[in-house]
Write an enzyme that holds these catalytic residues in place. Structure first.
Site, PDB file in Angstrom:
ATOM      1  N   ASP A 128    -102.292 -28.445  13.014  1.00  0.00           N
ATOM      2  CA  ASP A 128    -101.353 -27.489  12.418  1.00  0.00           C
ATOM      3  C   ASP A 128    -101.160 -26.307  13.365  1.00  0.00           C
ATOM      4  O   ASP A 128    -100.070 -25.734  13.443  1.00  0.00           O
ATOM      5  CB  ASP A 128    -101.885 -26.969  11.069  1.00  0.00           C
ATOM      6  CG  ASP A 128    -101.654 -27.979   9.945  1.00  0.00           C
ATOM      7  OD1 ASP A 128    -100.769 -28.837  10.098  1.00  0.00           O
ATOM      8  OD2 ASP A 128    -102.369 -27.907   8.930  1.00  0.00           O
TER       9      ASP A 128
ATOM     10  N   LYS B 207    -107.731 -30.700   2.936  1.00  0.00           N
ATOM     11  CA  LYS B 207    -107.895 -30.195   4.303  1.00  0.00           C
ATOM     12  C   LYS B 207    -109.234 -29.477   4.518  1.00  0.00           C
ATOM     13  O   LYS B 207    -109.805 -29.557   5.597  1.00  0.00           O
ATOM     14  CB  LYS B 207    -106.756 -29.242   4.660  1.00  0.00           C
ATOM     15  CG  LYS B 207    -105.455 -29.943   4.995  1.00  0.00           C
ATOM     16  CD  LYS B 207    -104.430 -28.962   5.517  1.00  0.00           C
ATOM     17  CE  LYS B 207    -103.120 -29.667   5.784  1.00  0.00           C
ATOM     18  NZ  LYS B 207    -102.102 -28.815   6.370  1.00  0.00           N
TER      19      LYS B 207
HETATM   20  P1  NAP Z   1    -101.897 -22.757   0.449  1.00  0.00           P
HETATM   21  O1  NAP Z   1    -103.185 -22.882   1.171  1.00  0.00           O
HETATM   22  O2  NAP Z   1    -101.838 -23.136  -0.985  1.00  0.00           O
HETATM   23  O3  NAP Z   1    -101.435 -21.211   0.548  1.00  0.00           O
HETATM   24  C1  NAP Z   1    -100.293 -20.763  -0.086  1.00  0.00           C
HETATM   25  C2  NAP Z   1    -100.072 -19.284   0.214  1.00  0.00           C
HETATM   26  O4  NAP Z   1     -98.821 -18.933  -0.337  1.00  0.00           O
HETATM   27  C3  NAP Z   1    -101.119 -18.368  -0.401  1.00  0.00           C
HETATM   28  O5  NAP Z   1    -101.356 -17.293   0.457  1.00  0.00           O
HETATM   29  C4  NAP Z   1    -100.427 -17.904  -1.684  1.00  0.00           C
HETATM   30  O6  NAP Z   1    -100.780 -16.591  -2.073  1.00  0.00           O
HETATM   31  C5  NAP Z   1     -98.988 -17.870  -1.251  1.00  0.00           C
HETATM   32  N1  NAP Z   1     -98.120 -18.089  -2.391  1.00  0.00           N
HETATM   33  C6  NAP Z   1     -98.086 -19.175  -3.202  1.00  0.00           C
HETATM   34  N2  NAP Z   1     -97.153 -19.028  -4.146  1.00  0.00           N
HETATM   35  C7  NAP Z   1     -96.602 -17.807  -3.949  1.00  0.00           C
HETATM   36  C8  NAP Z   1     -95.595 -17.069  -4.615  1.00  0.00           C
HETATM   37  N3  NAP Z   1     -94.966 -17.565  -5.688  1.00  0.00           N
HETATM   38  N4  NAP Z   1     -95.270 -15.849  -4.138  1.00  0.00           N
HETATM   39  C9  NAP Z   1     -95.905 -15.347  -3.066  1.00  0.00           C
HETATM   40  N5  NAP Z   1     -96.869 -15.994  -2.388  1.00  0.00           N
HETATM   41  C10 NAP Z   1     -97.215 -17.211  -2.831  1.00  0.00           C
HETATM   42  O7  NAP Z   1    -100.744 -23.562   1.154  1.00  0.00           O
HETATM   43  P2  NAP Z   1    -100.632 -23.904   2.723  1.00  0.00           P
HETATM   44  O8  NAP Z   1    -101.311 -25.169   3.043  1.00  0.00           O
HETATM   45  O9  NAP Z   1    -101.008 -22.700   3.504  1.00  0.00           O
HETATM   46  O10 NAP Z   1     -99.074 -24.197   2.862  1.00  0.00           O
HETATM   47  C11 NAP Z   1     -98.121 -23.176   2.684  1.00  0.00           C
HETATM   48  C12 NAP Z   1     -96.746 -23.738   2.929  1.00  0.00           C
HETATM   49  O11 NAP Z   1     -96.613 -24.023   4.312  1.00  0.00           O
HETATM   50  C13 NAP Z   1     -96.522 -25.078   2.221  1.00  0.00           C
HETATM   51  O12 NAP Z   1     -95.973 -24.896   0.964  1.00  0.00           O
HETATM   52  C14 NAP Z   1     -95.596 -25.807   3.137  1.00  0.00           C
HETATM   53  O13 NAP Z   1     -94.282 -25.579   2.718  1.00  0.00           O
HETATM   54  C15 NAP Z   1     -95.804 -25.141   4.472  1.00  0.00           C
HETATM   55  N6  NAP Z   1     -96.421 -26.085   5.435  1.00  0.00           N
HETATM   56  C16 NAP Z   1     -95.595 -26.695   6.293  1.00  0.00           C
HETATM   57  C17 NAP Z   1     -96.097 -27.557   7.226  1.00  0.00           C
HETATM   58  C18 NAP Z   1     -95.161 -28.211   8.200  1.00  0.00           C
HETATM   59  O14 NAP Z   1     -95.567 -29.172   8.841  1.00  0.00           O
HETATM   60  N7  NAP Z   1     -93.971 -27.702   8.359  1.00  0.00           N
HETATM   61  C19 NAP Z   1     -97.480 -27.822   7.280  1.00  0.00           C
HETATM   62  C20 NAP Z   1     -98.320 -27.170   6.361  1.00  0.00           C
HETATM   63  C21 NAP Z   1     -97.772 -26.307   5.440  1.00  0.00           C
HETATM   64  P3  NAP Z   1    -102.100 -16.247  -2.933  1.00  0.00           P
HETATM   65  O15 NAP Z   1    -103.194 -16.118  -1.941  1.00  0.00           O
HETATM   66  O16 NAP Z   1    -101.759 -14.991  -3.611  1.00  0.00           O
HETATM   67  O17 NAP Z   1    -102.299 -17.401  -3.867  1.00  0.00           O
END
Ligand code: NAP
Length: 568
Positions: free
Chosen positions: A344, A307
């Site tokens: 998004d 992305k």
């Molecule tokens: P990302 O860029 O990898 O960010 C993940 C975030 O979650 C970071 O802030 C990370 O914290 C935190 N995190 C990861 N593991 C954790 C844990 N074990 N405990 C606490 N915090 C944790 O991912 P993203 O693209 O933002 O996506 C996040 C989630 O949103 C995805 O997993 C997905 O389920 C959901 N999503 C859904 C849609 C939809 O269409 N519904 C679309 C996009 C995303 P740190 O900064 O400390 O690493």
């Protein structure tokens, strides 16, 4: 004895696009499986090499063929040395294929290696009896297709089948170019095996492959990367893929479990758009970008981990993409330029705007990654008061500074209250049964969990048990996809249909657990019904219009090659 029909070039037009590869542990099992498919898919390949005694099974197979004169059936008895399971000699293989022809099989498949071992007149005799598919399989790579094909052309087969293995996305392009350059003159069948070659199983027919192979059912694949016949037919509409079919896809690593193909192909079907949407498993961005132009792909959904990286490959993008630094939607213009959007934001803002006026609402975002960034900038643009908490507090502080939001400490949450809490972390996803917050920290009216697999996460269950309103991640998924569909096609997205197919697929993959909690508030029930049922007159959700929408000129949005103005 049934006379074996002769295959002439004209018959390519009568062959269905899809051949079901049928295997069985014994003849009865093979026939049972064939029976269950022949009505919907009258073009079958019997993998005789999967039987311990293929020749002994032929009388039973003859009976099947007599009962189903409508079926076109290929007999394959591939030798183990050539990637099959038959351990006999070439002569034994020839004997079985000859008997299969006499039993009524209209086509037999024989590997080039076997053909080369036969005497010339033996091959010619087989060809006089039955339609012959001469095949070549490379189980490691997609290389030297031309050299291989030069050897194959020495045999006057009815069909030349070239199967390679994709080790990257571009190998599919190599296969397509190969098919395109020979399909005018020869009856070609071509595809790439392997997980990275899945797209060739659909795009091969667009490039001139007369048919492709599908597995009878999941778990019954006869080649690596083979997808099921029902997926090829129902999701990818293989029977209607043609040279003018536009190609879209979701690009990422991994993508095999993405529900986007199910949702977007359903949308294309519903709105009768001649397009197919594929999972593009790219191990790196360079490989993806090389394919985009050569396939050519009209539009892409971009997912993890590209992305952010894709942004530098864009010729232009909408203001949100620039602000957030991440793009999830790409349009490719006729001259090959890429234009980026971020839907998004709409995926997060739309479900909330359907329930409340956002200005002044106190909204807590958990996480500081890509989805959290989209939420923070999108909600600030709607004048919400945005708070961010994250496992790594420094990242929450940095995002809060950029988006003009406030960062909060986890320790303070129990004392604070919000209108909405959004989970933008992967906690709760798939096998993960954790919740990002404890119950005492859920001081809010609404909980919006962006995680959508499973449909009901631990967080959602906790919120429901507390009597809070919940918004499932499925709504974000559908809304971001709906905006993509609109950007690509210029048509309103069939939101209800998209929600319906995704929720049904989720249910199939993860059947809902028996309810142990109290009745959800009535508003949740209505929301769930809205995405789960394609009600005849389901009201379309309100369109999200950016506050000060900047107009972005895209030369090749879906319908025409003329310049088209797309508004987010
Ligand atoms: P990302 O860029 O990898 O960010 C993940 C975030 O979650 C970071 O802030 C990370 O914290 C935190 N995190 C990861 N593991 C954790 C844990 N074990 N405990 C606490 N915090 C944790 O991912 P993203 O693209 O933002 O996506 C996040 C989630 O949103 C995805 O997993 C997905 O389920 C959901 N999503 C859904 C849609 C939809 O269409 N519904 C679309 C996009 C995303 P740190 O900064 O400390 O690493």
């Amino acid at each position: 004895m049934r006379a074996a029909p002769t295959y002439s070039r004209i018959q390519r037009f009568r062959l269905p696009r899809l051949c079901v590869a049928v295997t069985g542990s014994d003849p009865a099992n093979l026939l049972e499986r064939a029976e269950s498919h022949v009505r919907d898919n009258p073009f079958l390949e019997f993998r005789l090499d999967y039987l311990s005694q293929p020749a002994a099974a032929l009388p039973k197979l003859r009976h099947f063929l007599d009962l189903h004169p409508e079926a076109t059936v290929v007999a394959t008895c591939r030798r183990a040395v050539n990637g099959g399971k038959f351990k006999g000699s070439v002569q034994a293989q020839l004997d079985i294929l000859t008997k299969a022809a006499d039993a009524g099989f209209q086509l037999v498949e024989i590997e080039i290696q076997s053909a080369e071992e036969l005497k010339r007149d033996q091959f010619a005799e087989l060809k006089n009896r039955v339609g012959v598919i001469l095949s070549f399989h490379d189980f490691k790579s997609t290389k030297k297709l031309e050299e291989q094909f030069a050897d194959m052309r020495k045999f006057a087969a009815d069909f030349h089948k070239v199967v390679a293995t994709a080790t990257n996305l571009y190998d599919n392009v190599t296969m397509m170019k190969f098919l395109q350059s020979h399909s005018g003159q020869y009856e070609m069948v071509g595809l790439c095996m392997g997980e990275q070659g899945i797209i060739s199983r659909v795009l091969g027919v667009r490039a001139g492959s007369i048919f492709t192979f599908g597995a009878a059912a999941a778990g019954e694949e006869t080649a690596p990367g083979q997808i099921t016949v029902s997926e090829l037919r129902d999701t990818y509409r293989i029977e209607s893929v043609e040279a003018s079919t536009q190609v879209y896809g979701v690009a990422g690593d991994p993508v095999s479990h993405s529900l986007s193909p199910v949702m977007m192909n359903a949308a294309f079907r519903r709105e009768t758009v001649n397009a197919v949407y594929l999972a593009l498993h790219a191990k790196n961005l360079k490989d993806l970008l090389a394919c985009v132009n050569d396939i050519p792909i009209r539009g892409m959904s971009i997912t993890m981990p590209y992305k952010e990286e894709i942004v530098k490959a864009l010729s232009n993008s909408d203001p949100l993409t620039r602000q957030i630094g991440a793009c999830n939607t790409v349009v490719r213009s006729a001259d090959g330029k890429l234009y980026g959007f971020n839907t998004d934001v709409a995926g997060i803002v739309s479900p909330l705007e359907q329930r409340m006026h956002l200005a002044g609402k106190r909204i807590l975002i958990i996480g500081a990654g890509g989805a959290a960034r989209a939420a923070a900038f999108g909600l600030k643009a709607r004048e919400a008061e945005v708070f961010i908490v994250n496992r790594t507090p420094e990242k929450a502080q940095a995002l809060a500074r950029q988006a003009k939001a406030k960062s909060v400490k986890r320790a303070d949450l129990a004392k604070l209250s919000f209108d909405v809490i959004i989970n933008a972390t992967p906690l709760g996803m798939n096998g993960n049964k954790q919740s990002p917050l404890e119950e005492k920290e859920l001081n809010t009216n609404y909980v919006f969990d962006l995680v959508y697999t499973p449909a009901e996460t631990k967080l959602i269950k906790m919120a429901k048990a507390k009597g809070l309103h919940v918004i499932p991640g499925l709504e974000m998924f559908v809304q971001q996809g709906a905006r993509q569909f609109e950007i690509w096609t210029g048509k309103p997205a069939p939101v209800a249909e998209m929600g319906y197919v995704v929720s049904k697929t989720l249910e199939r993959l993860q059947p809902p657990e028996p309810a142990q909690h109290e009745e959800p508030p009535a508003s949740e029930k209505a929301a769930a019904e809205k995405v789960a049922k394609p009600a005849k007159k389901a009201p379309e959700p309100k369109k999200v219009v950016a506050r000060k929408p900047k107009r972005l000129v895209v030369k090749a949005a879906a319908k025409s090659s003329a310049k088209k103005t797309v508004r987010r």
